[in-house]
Design an enzyme around this catalytic site. Structure first.
Site, PDB file in Angstrom:
ATOM      1  N   HIS A  12      14.794  13.333  12.089  1.00 28.28           N
ATOM      2  CA  HIS A  12      13.916  13.269  13.087  1.00 28.28           C
ATOM      3  C   HIS A  12      12.871  12.203  12.792  1.00 28.28           C
ATOM      4  CE1 HIS A  12      11.512  15.989   9.886  1.00 28.28           C
ATOM      5  NE2 HIS A  12      11.109  14.571   9.640  1.00 28.28           N
ATOM      6  N   HIS A  13      13.125  11.252  11.820  1.00 29.80           N
ATOM      7  CA  HIS A  13      12.559   9.891  11.692  1.00 29.80           C
ATOM      8  C   HIS A  13      12.946   8.800  12.546  1.00 29.80           C
ATOM      9  CE1 HIS A  13      10.185  11.315   8.361  1.00 29.80           C
ATOM     10  NE2 HIS A  13      11.380  12.132   7.908  1.00 29.80           N
TER      11      HIS A  13
ATOM     12  N   HIS B 280       0.880  -1.215   0.222  1.00 30.37           N
ATOM     13  CA  HIS B 280       0.140   0.133   0.063  1.00 30.37           C
ATOM     14  C   HIS B 280       0.887   1.176  -0.041  1.00 30.37           C
ATOM     15  CE1 HIS B 280      -2.742   3.138   1.181  1.00 30.37           C
ATOM     16  NE2 HIS B 280      -2.245   3.319   2.221  1.00 30.37           N
TER      17      HIS B 280
ATOM     18  N   TYR C 224       8.483  16.089   0.562  1.00 28.24           N
ATOM     19  CA  TYR C 224       8.470  17.499  -0.074  1.00 28.24           C
ATOM     20  C   TYR C 224       8.035  17.147  -1.424  1.00 28.24           C
ATOM     21  CZ  TYR C 224       9.125  19.064   4.402  1.00 28.24           C
ATOM     22  OH  TYR C 224       8.882  19.327   5.957  1.00 28.24           O
TER      23      TYR C 224
ATOM     24  N   SER D 139      13.128   6.169 -14.012  1.00 36.54           N
ATOM     25  CA  SER D 139      12.024   7.037 -14.627  1.00 36.54           C
ATOM     26  C   SER D 139      11.866   8.404 -13.863  1.00 36.54           C
ATOM     27  CB  SER D 139      10.931   6.252 -14.169  1.00 36.54           C
ATOM     28  OG  SER D 139       9.631   6.896 -14.524  1.00 36.54           O
ATOM     29  N   SER D 140      11.992   8.542 -12.641  1.00 36.49           N
ATOM     30  CA  SER D 140      11.997   9.622 -11.901  1.00 36.49           C
ATOM     31  C   SER D 140      12.867  10.665 -12.219  1.00 36.49           C
ATOM     32  CB  SER D 140      11.792   9.588 -10.200  1.00 36.49           C
ATOM     33  OG  SER D 140      10.729   8.776 -10.135  1.00 36.49           O
TER      34      SER D 140
ATOM     35  N   HIS E   2      13.263  12.226   3.574  1.00 35.08           N
ATOM     36  CA  HIS E   2      12.639  13.174   3.940  1.00 35.08           C
ATOM     37  C   HIS E   2      12.379  14.339   2.765  1.00 35.08           C
ATOM     38  CE1 HIS E   2      10.489  15.499   6.861  1.00 35.08           C
ATOM     39  NE2 HIS E   2      10.885  16.612   6.203  1.00 35.08           N
TER      40      HIS E   2
ATOM     41  N   LYS F 267       3.693  30.065   3.818  1.00 33.33           N
ATOM     42  CA  LYS F 267       2.827  29.657   2.565  1.00 33.33           C
ATOM     43  C   LYS F 267       1.331  29.504   2.954  1.00 33.33           C
ATOM     44  CE  LYS F 267       3.904  27.170  -0.732  1.00 33.33           C
ATOM     45  NZ  LYS F 267       4.846  28.183  -1.618  1.00 33.33           N
TER      46      LYS F 267
ATOM     47  N   TRP G  31       6.822   0.019   3.954  1.00 32.92           N
ATOM     48  CA  TRP G  31       7.325   0.778   2.689  1.00 32.92           C
ATOM     49  C   TRP G  31       8.845   1.283   2.943  1.00 32.92           C
ATOM     50  CZ3 TRP G  31       9.039   5.929   1.252  1.00 32.92           C
ATOM     51  CH2 TRP G  31       8.558   6.897   2.254  1.00 32.92           C
TER      52      TRP G  31
ATOM     53  N   ASP H 265       6.530  21.810 -26.264  1.00 34.14           N
ATOM     54  CA  ASP H 265       6.595  20.592 -25.739  1.00 34.14           C
ATOM     55  C   ASP H 265       7.591  20.405 -24.703  1.00 34.14           C
ATOM     56  OD1 ASP H 265       6.579  17.501 -25.328  1.00 34.14           O
ATOM     57  OD2 ASP H 265       5.698  17.541 -27.298  1.00 34.14           O
TER      58      ASP H 265
ATOM     59  N   GLU I 117      11.906  13.391   0.049  1.00 30.63           N
ATOM     60  CA  GLU I 117      10.852  12.560  -0.847  1.00 30.63           C
ATOM     61  C   GLU I 117       9.329  13.247  -0.422  1.00 30.63           C
ATOM     62  OE1 GLU I 117      10.423  10.701  -3.096  1.00 30.63           O
ATOM     63  OE2 GLU I 117       8.269   9.925  -3.157  1.00 30.63           O
TER      64      GLU I 117
ATOM     65  N   ARG J 190       1.965   1.250  15.291  1.00 32.40           N
ATOM     66  CA  ARG J 190       1.447   1.230  13.749  1.00 32.40           C
ATOM     67  C   ARG J 190       1.757  -0.242  13.336  1.00 32.40           C
ATOM     68  NH1 ARG J 190       5.987   4.716  10.354  1.00 32.40           N
ATOM     69  NH2 ARG J 190       4.809   4.047   8.691  1.00 32.40           N
TER      70      ARG J 190
ATOM     71  N   THR K  24       6.625  27.013   5.932  1.00 33.99           N
ATOM     72  CA  THR K  24       5.383  26.400   5.532  1.00 33.99           C
ATOM     73  C   THR K  24       4.396  27.294   6.297  1.00 33.99           C
ATOM     74  OG1 THR K  24       6.596  24.168   6.066  1.00 33.99           O
ATOM     75  CG2 THR K  24       4.335  24.140   5.906  1.00 33.99           C
TER      76      THR K  24
ATOM     77  N   SER L 186      -1.504  27.256  -5.486  1.00 30.90           N
ATOM     78  CA  SER L 186      -1.405  28.921  -5.478  1.00 30.90           C
ATOM     79  C   SER L 186      -1.840  29.386  -6.906  1.00 30.90           C
ATOM     80  CB  SER L 186       0.103  28.943  -5.534  1.00 30.90           C
ATOM     81  OG  SER L 186       0.715  28.569  -4.235  1.00 30.90           O
TER      82      SER L 186
END
Lengths: 527, 374
Positions: free
Chosen positions: A304-305, A78, A259, A171-172, A255, A333, A143, A107, A257, A452, A330, A270
């Site tokens: 921080h993870h 998932h 963002y 690909s990315s 991390h 924004k 994951w 293009d 990732e 979890r 943040t 926006s």
């Protein structure tokens, strides 16, 4: 380059090829954008189905539907499918469609690579999903695939998982190179960097993040590959390796990732809020700087993870302070979006509904993020449902609502028809209620002490789990309505004007709806 | 501060869910029973109320706009789109709030890291899927397994009060003493958590992490493993009993005596029947989670033992794999986890149960010699 564009401009009959080859061989940014979006929605439904399995098992205490082995495969798949298959490709799809239209380019800069980077994705996910049918089952280590659970103790299919991650990464990276090349080289004359639409800005920064961190992900899975198949001991303590090294490398990717998954949504929001407020975006320059600051800070907060792994106290403090600092840009924004709405002339069509919900619910996710940043408190929150609630609040009403808002906003441009507003509003309200019902109680569960990634839980968690499952089923089934709305909109409906929304601004609204197969063969002038 | 925060928390819970304020609908963290957990609770409530305050202001302005500045109400859009003063203010004010927040957080964190001058040291080792507690200076240790019967998990029996949060042998600590935990793991990463203590620390193979607690109220405190550690991650709870010091001392004396008796078991002469009987029990606690009670396993990760080449083959190979494990697989080295009597009993049981019927046996003494030869 311009010579090529000119040849195309003179060839007025050069439309899409017919049949399957149109899709297999296309180098057209609109076709590729559509394919990315369709692929991402398919993955969203697949990943969502797995979420339904998870919530069904957690509906009541005890093991009813699946065994713990399979439950772990579901949580893992998932997460992987939603992150790499649903959210990221959806934003690449939006970039493909909208970046050239917004900057007045004919293009993407590298059209053949564009085709290649899309077609790698179905291959990668075919491999990833096929692991479900392999002996020993699919990846079952979450994951985040922490070693040594994913190396020494992983199922045989882990090597296929690693290969799939490599292909997704390729690909990315190619997609990101393409976006950067397009934005830096193909803007219409007069469009300086500080005149670029916010979506283009956020994607430019996202693309740099991708190029910076996807190789790190590739590195960490390669080390896993070596540990599993070639006898190295990067992450094996018995061989002199270090299981914590895995987490440092993984979160150095992980991390930024998060963002990557939210910045393009910031950009799209926006555009949508000003359009339906009929008022210019407040603080454009500070929005740009805020996104830049968030991107830079995202490289300094990975640990921080890992507050509970035993980082020394000085390191712990550094990562706590750096993480708290992210709240400042943040916040800027969010304040800017609210100031844009303030004293506007507001209407609430589906894109605006999703955008307003985005601001409110993403901010709630931001608040729980702020709480998680407080290192001592994180010792209680870490790896509980509080974290699950937090990241679902930033990803579902954040990334996913951002994608829905964008889809409704630009559907008239893509299809030439207005979507069914009543159905879209129904989609919004059912999603809104379902999503909050599913994820808000998870805060309570986490604070009450539910870890979890467990298939079964103690009795005091039963009530809120049931509420959460009901909300999840509601949210999940509602998404089929979105499919119906889009199909209906593609097949017909009220004709959309070139400028489909009264307050919309930007070059994409100067071309007819639906956008012709080739646009801006001659660059527009930006004043 | 603390009292206010607790009252505020209770008020919040009560206000939001007046009709539902029963135990099962707990919405907030509990303050816990240690100084650390109370400090954490205060931090948690402070940052929570800061978020609420910011939320009220921001969402308040937003909702005001949503109601008052609608096009359908005839609102005409204003023309402003920047204001340096406002922008500087809403950058600096949050910064100041964060600095204020960081100060107590820093103090608490430094206190949590101070593991010096402990009265008791307990080594906590995570295994798939159980905890081992070794009282370092007392020369004894034991495993703590989930004691919820499988029938409750499989819904064949009503669930008990402490469903999934109960163990056979809880950790026992004295109240009022500083207890230091030395955490490590034998296989994958686990995480040892007791919410009421405010202690959560990862147990990582190859590392020794430290944490500490001082509990003032006697009682039984329950937690769980919080790092995904494989199939039975949800089934390895943590239970700690905090008892008065005299009770603790007599418990320690009992445990030391029991450990001494266990060592004597190795020297005793065992019959096949005794080994089979002990083996069935030991197999159920140590092996059945993976290889299943009927020896059928869960291939390919956990091979079947019924009729397996090792279980019916040469006994030396069988002893080797149980004692030393099989590197690169989930099969652990049980030589250090189980005593000689249990190892001998399990091996004998595996060779003679489920129709394996090899007919041979190994005694604890032989296992003891085997280990010493290595």
């Amino acid at each position: 380059m311009s010579a090529v564009a000119d040849t195309h401009a003179q060839d007025h009959h050069h439309g899409p090829a017919s049949g399957i080859s149109r899709w297999l061989l296309t180098t057209n940014h609109k076709d590729i954008g559509s394919m990315y979006l369709m692929f991402s929605f398919a993955m969203f439904l697949l990943g969502g189905t797995m979420a339904m399995v998870i919530r069904a098992e957690l509906f009541q205490p005890g093991l009813q539907i699946v065994q713990p082995e399979f439950f772990n495969q579901m949580t893992t798949m998932h997460g992987l499918i939603m992150v790499f298959g649903a959210v990221m490709p959806a934003f690449v799809g939006l970039a493909n469609w909208m970046v050239p239209l917004m900057i007045g380019a004919p293009d993407m800069a590298l059209p053949r690579m564009n085709n290649w980077s899309f077609w790698l994705l179905p291959c990668a996910f075919l491999i990833l999903v096929s692991t479900l049918f392999m002996e020993g089952g699919a990846p079952n280590f979450g994951w985040t695939f922490y070693a040594p659970l994913s190396t020494t103790y992983g199922p045989p299919s882990t090597t296929f998982f690693i290969f799939a991650i490599h292909i997704m990464g390729v690909s990315s990276i190619m997609g990101a190179i393409n976006v950067i090349a397009t934005i830096l080289n193909m803007r219409a004359p007069g469009m300086t960097l500080m005149k670029m639409p916010m979506f283009v800005w956020t994607w430019l920064i996202t693309a740099f993040l991708l190029i910076a961190v996807m190789p790190v992900l590739a590195g960490v899975v390669t080390m896993m590959l070596m540990d599993i198949n070639f006898g190295t001991s990067f992450f094996n303590a018995a061989g002199g390796g270090d299981p914590v090294l895995f987490q440092h490398v993984f979160w150095f990717f992980g991390h930024p990732e998060v963002y990557i998954m939210i910045l393009p949504a910031f950009g799209a929001i926006s555009h949508i809020i000003p359009a339906f407020s009929r008022k210019r975006l407040f603080g454009y320059a500070s929005m740009v700087y805020a996104v830049g600051a968030i991107a830079l800070l995202s490289f300094l907060v990975w640990a921080h993870h890992m507050f509970t792994v035993g980082v020394p106290v000085a390191g712990q403090l550094f990562f706590m302070y750096a993480t708290l600092l992210i709240a400042v840009p943040t916040g800027v924004k969010v304040f800017n979006w609210v100031a844009t709405m303030f004293r506007g002339s507001l209407t609430f069509e589906a894109p605006m509904l999703f955008a307003v919900a985005f601001v409110i619910l993403f901010t709630i996710g931001g608040f729980s993020g702020l709480m998680l940043a407080i290192a001592p408190a994180d010792f209680q929150y870490h790896d509980t449902y509080f974290v699950v609630a937090h990241f679902h609040y930033v990803l579902v009403p954040g990334a996913i609502f951002g994608i829905f808002a964008s889809a409704y906003f630009w559907l008239p441009k893509w299809t030439g028809h207005m979507y069914d507003e009543t159905l879209a509003k129904t989609h919004f309200w059912l999603s809104f209620v379902g999503m909050n019902l599913a994820f808000f109680p998870m805060h309570f569960l986490g604070l009450a002490g539910m870890p979890r990634r467990i298939p079964d839980y103690a009795l005091q968690f039963a009530d809120f789990n049931m509420v959460s499952s009901i909300g999840a089923f509601m949210f999940g089934s509602t998404q089929l309505l979105f499919l119906l709305i889009v199909v209906k909109c593609v097949r017909g409906g009220e004709k959309a004007a070139a400028k489909a929304w009264e307050g919309a601004e930007g070059l994409e609204w100067t071309v007819p709806s639906p956008a012709p197969y080739h646009t801006f063969s001659t660059p527009p002038e930006v004043k | 501060m603390r009292v206010h925060a607790q009252r505020a928390g209770a008020l919040l819970g009560g206000l939001s869910f007046p009709a539902l304020s029963l135990a099962d609908w707990t919405v907030n963290m509990t303050p816990g029973v240690t100084g650390t957990s109370n400090d954490i609770f205060d931090l948690h409530m402070t940052i929570f109320w800061i978020c609420v305050a910011i939320g009220v202001v921001v969402f308040g302005i937003m909702f005001w706009s949503i109601f008052a500045h609608r096009k359908s109400q005839g609102a005409k859009p204003a023309n402003f789109h920047e204001n340096t003063l406002v922008e500087v203010l809403w950058t600096t004010i949050p910064l100041v709030i964060l600095v204020i927040m960081a100060i107590p957080a820093t103090t608490t964190l430094i206190d949590m890291y101070d593991t010096t001058e402990s009265d008791i040291d307990i080594k906590v080792t995570g295994y798939q899927w159980k905890w081992q507690y070794e009282y370092i200076n007392e020369d004894f240790g034991y495993f703590s397994n989930l004691s919820t019967p499988s029938d409750q998990i499989r819904n064949r029996q009503a669930k008990g009060e402490n469903y999934l949060l109960e163990v056979d042998n809880p950790m026992v600590i004295p109240v009022g003493k500083k207890v230091r935990f030395l955490l490590t793991a034998n296989d994958v990463i686990h995480s040892w958590w007791v919410p009421d203590f405010g202690v959560k620390k990862d147990a990582i193979p190859g590392f020794i992490n430290e944490a500490w607690t001082r509990v003032d109220e006697p009682g039984t405190y329950r937690g769980q493993c919080t790092e995904l550690c494989g199939k039975d991650h949800g089934f390895m709870p943590v239970v700690v009993k905090a008892v008065p010091e005299e009770e603790y001392n007599s418990w320690v004396a009992e445990q030391r005596a029991a450990a001494e008796k266990e060592r004597e078991l190795t020297q005793k002469d065992w019959t096949m029947e005794e080994l089979m009987e002990r083996g069935e029990q030991a197999y159920a606690t140590a092996c059945a989670a993976c290889h299943q009670a009927d020896g059928s396993g869960a291939p390919p990760a956990f091979p079947a033992l019924k009729g397996s080449a090792i279980a019916v083959g040469d006994i030396t190979d069988h002893i080797d794999i149980v004692v030393n494990g099989k590197p690169g697989t989930a099969m652990q080295a049980f030589g250090g986890q189980l005593n000689e009597a249990d190892l001998a009993a399990i091996i004998t049981y595996e060779r003679n149960a489920w129709g394996n019927n090899v007919g041979d046996m190994v005694t604890p003494k032989e296992i003891f010699d085997y280990k010493n030869e290595q």
